[in-house]
Design a protein around this motif. Sequence first.
Motif, PDB file in Angstrom:
ATOM      1  N   ALA A  27      -3.152   4.976 -17.612  1.00  0.00           N
ATOM      2  CA  ALA A  27      -1.809   4.125 -18.167  1.00  0.00           C
ATOM      3  C   ALA A  27      -0.514   4.909 -17.993  1.00  0.00           C
ATOM      4  N   ALA A  28      -0.656   5.871 -17.372  1.00  0.00           N
ATOM      5  CA  ALA A  28       0.879   6.935 -17.436  1.00  0.00           C
ATOM      6  C   ALA A  28       0.955   6.173 -16.310  1.00  0.00           C
ATOM      7  N   VAL A  29       0.270   5.784 -14.659  1.00  0.00           N
ATOM      8  CA  VAL A  29       0.945   5.565 -13.780  1.00  0.00           C
ATOM      9  C   VAL A  29       1.225   4.170 -14.185  1.00  0.00           C
ATOM     10  N   ARG A  30       0.334   3.473 -14.875  1.00  0.00           N
ATOM     11  CA  ARG A  30       1.304   1.726 -14.573  1.00  0.00           C
ATOM     12  C   ARG A  30       3.140   1.845 -15.676  1.00  0.00           C
ATOM     13  N   ARG A  31       3.376   2.967 -16.947  1.00  0.00           N
ATOM     14  CA  ARG A  31       4.205   3.423 -17.234  1.00  0.00           C
ATOM     15  C   ARG A  31       5.448   3.870 -16.891  1.00  0.00           C
ATOM     16  N   LEU A  32       4.942   5.401 -16.123  1.00  0.00           N
ATOM     17  CA  LEU A  32       5.848   5.612 -15.514  1.00  0.00           C
ATOM     18  C   LEU A  32       7.227   4.692 -13.337  1.00  0.00           C
ATOM     19  N   SER A  33       5.802   4.469 -13.689  1.00  0.00           N
ATOM     20  CA  SER A  33       6.256   3.745 -11.971  1.00  0.00           C
ATOM     21  C   SER A  33       6.745   2.444 -12.395  1.00  0.00           C
ATOM     22  N   ARG A  34       6.772   1.945 -14.078  1.00  0.00           N
ATOM     23  CA  ARG A  34       7.488   0.395 -14.005  1.00  0.00           C
ATOM     24  C   ARG A  34       8.583   1.068 -14.944  1.00  0.00           C
ATOM     25  N   ALA A  35       8.656   1.894 -14.846  1.00  0.00           N
ATOM     26  CA  ALA A  35       9.976   2.985 -15.122  1.00  0.00           C
ATOM     27  C   ALA A  35      11.047   3.502 -14.182  1.00  0.00           C
ATOM     28  N   GLY A  36      10.861   2.836 -13.136  1.00  0.00           N
ATOM     29  CA  GLY A  36      11.806   3.262 -12.051  1.00  0.00           C
ATOM     30  C   GLY A  36      10.392   4.896 -10.925  1.00  0.00           C
ATOM     31  N   ALA A  37      10.473   4.954 -11.742  1.00  0.00           N
ATOM     32  CA  ALA A  37       9.341   6.483 -11.197  1.00  0.00           C
ATOM     33  C   ALA A  37       8.668   6.409  -9.248  1.00  0.00           C
ATOM     34  N   LEU A 236       1.292   6.872 -26.104  1.00  0.00           N
ATOM     35  CA  LEU A 236       0.764   7.791 -25.106  1.00  0.00           C
ATOM     36  C   LEU A 236       1.708   7.433 -23.828  1.00  0.00           C
ATOM     37  N   ALA A 237       1.599   7.288 -22.669  1.00  0.00           N
ATOM     38  CA  ALA A 237       1.926   6.725 -21.439  1.00  0.00           C
ATOM     39  C   ALA A 237       3.640   6.930 -22.213  1.00  0.00           C
ATOM     40  N   GLU A 238       3.947   5.456 -22.918  1.00  0.00           N
ATOM     41  CA  GLU A 238       5.498   5.984 -23.356  1.00  0.00           C
ATOM     42  C   GLU A 238       6.203   7.361 -23.896  1.00  0.00           C
ATOM     43  N   GLU A 239       5.299   7.847 -24.627  1.00  0.00           N
ATOM     44  CA  GLU A 239       6.541   9.141 -24.722  1.00  0.00           C
ATOM     45  C   GLU A 239       5.622   9.835 -23.987  1.00  0.00           C
ATOM     46  N   ILE A 240       5.139   9.731 -22.982  1.00  0.00           N
ATOM     47  CA  ILE A 240       5.149  10.652 -21.771  1.00  0.00           C
ATOM     48  C   ILE A 240       5.928  10.506 -21.114  1.00  0.00           C
ATOM     49  N   ASP A 245      14.241  11.244 -21.529  1.00  0.00           N
ATOM     50  CA  ASP A 245      15.453  10.671 -21.848  1.00  0.00           C
ATOM     51  C   ASP A 245      15.694  11.550 -23.401  1.00  0.00           C
ATOM     52  N   ARG A 246      15.076  12.365 -23.344  1.00  0.00           N
ATOM     53  CA  ARG A 246      15.439  13.910 -23.988  1.00  0.00           C
ATOM     54  C   ARG A 246      16.218  14.572 -23.653  1.00  0.00           C
ATOM     55  N   PRO A 247      16.959  15.759 -24.699  1.00  0.00           N
ATOM     56  CA  PRO A 247      17.513  16.775 -24.080  1.00  0.00           C
ATOM     57  C   PRO A 247      16.591  17.611 -23.705  1.00  0.00           C
ATOM     58  N   THR A 248      16.683  18.490 -22.662  1.00  0.00           N
ATOM     59  CA  THR A 248      16.107  19.772 -22.494  1.00  0.00           C
ATOM     60  C   THR A 248      15.573  20.347 -23.362  1.00  0.00           C
ATOM     61  N   ASP A 249      16.144  20.770 -24.269  1.00  0.00           N
ATOM     62  CA  ASP A 249      16.539  21.666 -25.278  1.00  0.00           C
ATOM     63  C   ASP A 249      15.722  20.897 -27.496  1.00  0.00           C
ATOM     64  N   ASP A 250      15.261  19.711 -26.248  1.00  0.00           N
ATOM     65  CA  ASP A 250      14.278  19.556 -27.249  1.00  0.00           C
ATOM     66  C   ASP A 250      13.293  18.636 -26.988  1.00  0.00           C
ATOM     67  N   ASN A 252      11.948  21.379 -24.210  1.00  0.00           N
ATOM     68  CA  ASN A 252      11.208  22.572 -23.507  1.00  0.00           C
ATOM     69  C   ASN A 252      10.323  23.831 -24.462  1.00  0.00           C
ATOM     70  N   GLY A 253       9.406  23.910 -24.445  1.00  0.00           N
ATOM     71  CA  GLY A 253       8.474  24.814 -25.344  1.00  0.00           C
ATOM     72  C   GLY A 253       8.064  23.860 -26.758  1.00  0.00           C
ATOM     73  N   GLN A 254       8.491  22.897 -26.727  1.00  0.00           N
ATOM     74  CA  GLN A 254       7.571  21.785 -28.181  1.00  0.00           C
ATOM     75  C   GLN A 254       5.857  21.437 -28.446  1.00  0.00           C
ATOM     76  N   ARG A 255       5.687  21.547 -29.079  1.00  0.00           N
ATOM     77  CA  ARG A 255       4.398  21.059 -29.540  1.00  0.00           C
ATOM     78  C   ARG A 255       4.760  19.365 -30.502  1.00  0.00           C
ATOM     79  N   LEU A 256       4.730  18.735 -29.448  1.00  0.00           N
ATOM     80  CA  LEU A 256       5.313  17.337 -30.174  1.00  0.00           C
ATOM     81  C   LEU A 256       4.210  16.761 -30.465  1.00  0.00           C
ATOM     82  N   CYS A 257       3.525  16.263 -32.000  1.00  0.00           N
ATOM     83  CA  CYS A 257       2.282  15.793 -32.848  1.00  0.00           C
ATOM     84  C   CYS A 257       1.939  14.869 -32.244  1.00  0.00           C
ATOM     85  N   LEU A 258       1.662  13.473 -31.841  1.00  0.00           N
ATOM     86  CA  LEU A 258       1.432  11.852 -31.955  1.00  0.00           C
ATOM     87  C   LEU A 258       0.576  11.853 -32.712  1.00  0.00           C
TER      88      LEU A 258
END
Length: 260
Positions: A27-37, A236-240, A245-250, A252-258
């Motif tokens: 899912a991550a490969v599909r989403r990231l590649s389709r987002a331009g990566a 999960l792929a969308e969140e990845i 698209d988020r500032p580094t300070d938001d 780096n070092g964050q534990r983001l619960c999904l």
Amino acid sequence: MTPDGFRLLPEGSVIAVAGAGGPAGQAAVRRLSRAGAVVEAADAARDRLDEAVALAPRGRAHGTSVDLTDPAATRAWADEIEERHGRVDGLVHLVGGWRGGKDFSDNTLEDWEFLHRLLVRTVQNTSLAFHDALARAQHGRFVLISATAAAKPTAGNAGYAAAKAAAEAWTLAMADSFRRLRKDRAVDGPAGDGVGAEPLDGPAAAILVVKALVWPLLRVERPDAKFPGYTDVADLAEEIAALWDRPTDDVNGQRLCLTQ
């Protein structure tokens, strides 16, 4: 901004996905590649890796069979990616596995050795191999997928929970390294006067936390299951992808619960 709405994932961004052959990896490969990566995918299973690459638009993904428990092989993969593209903008760590039981006595040291090798050693190897390249990227991201068990282990889940907790601690240490790098760059900025603010962009290491994952085939196999609190691999792929698209300070070092 790409058609998918991501500003910091410009055309040609290079993102490595470790453990790309599983449902979340695909899912991550599909989403990231389709987002331009451009996605550099790795997995120990060649057949599953080929399935992941096939989900990307033509020319957007490349698969490499890598033993990520081997530090030399992992570093060679990282070096090969940077040599081929001249940059690395991200590493998404999706190597998974589980062993455990119902009661505390079900935990074994053999299971711990297996989980440590798969869930901890691979994080150590990928983070060390990709750290410098990600530090050089304008919006470098190291992304660990973890589990709620790391913070709330159950009796029969000791090995898995301990391995996830260790992987999280290692990732947070990497985040501290990136924080220090950004601070040093701000102080040594163009003015050369030793005074400056931390840049708004730069490398980051973050943890995305799920209770468990669910995917279409699993729903078909278990039609009566409700999967409470589970995260769909597509979500999960969308969140990845959104982490660029988020500032580094938001990030780096964050534990983001999904969990829902």
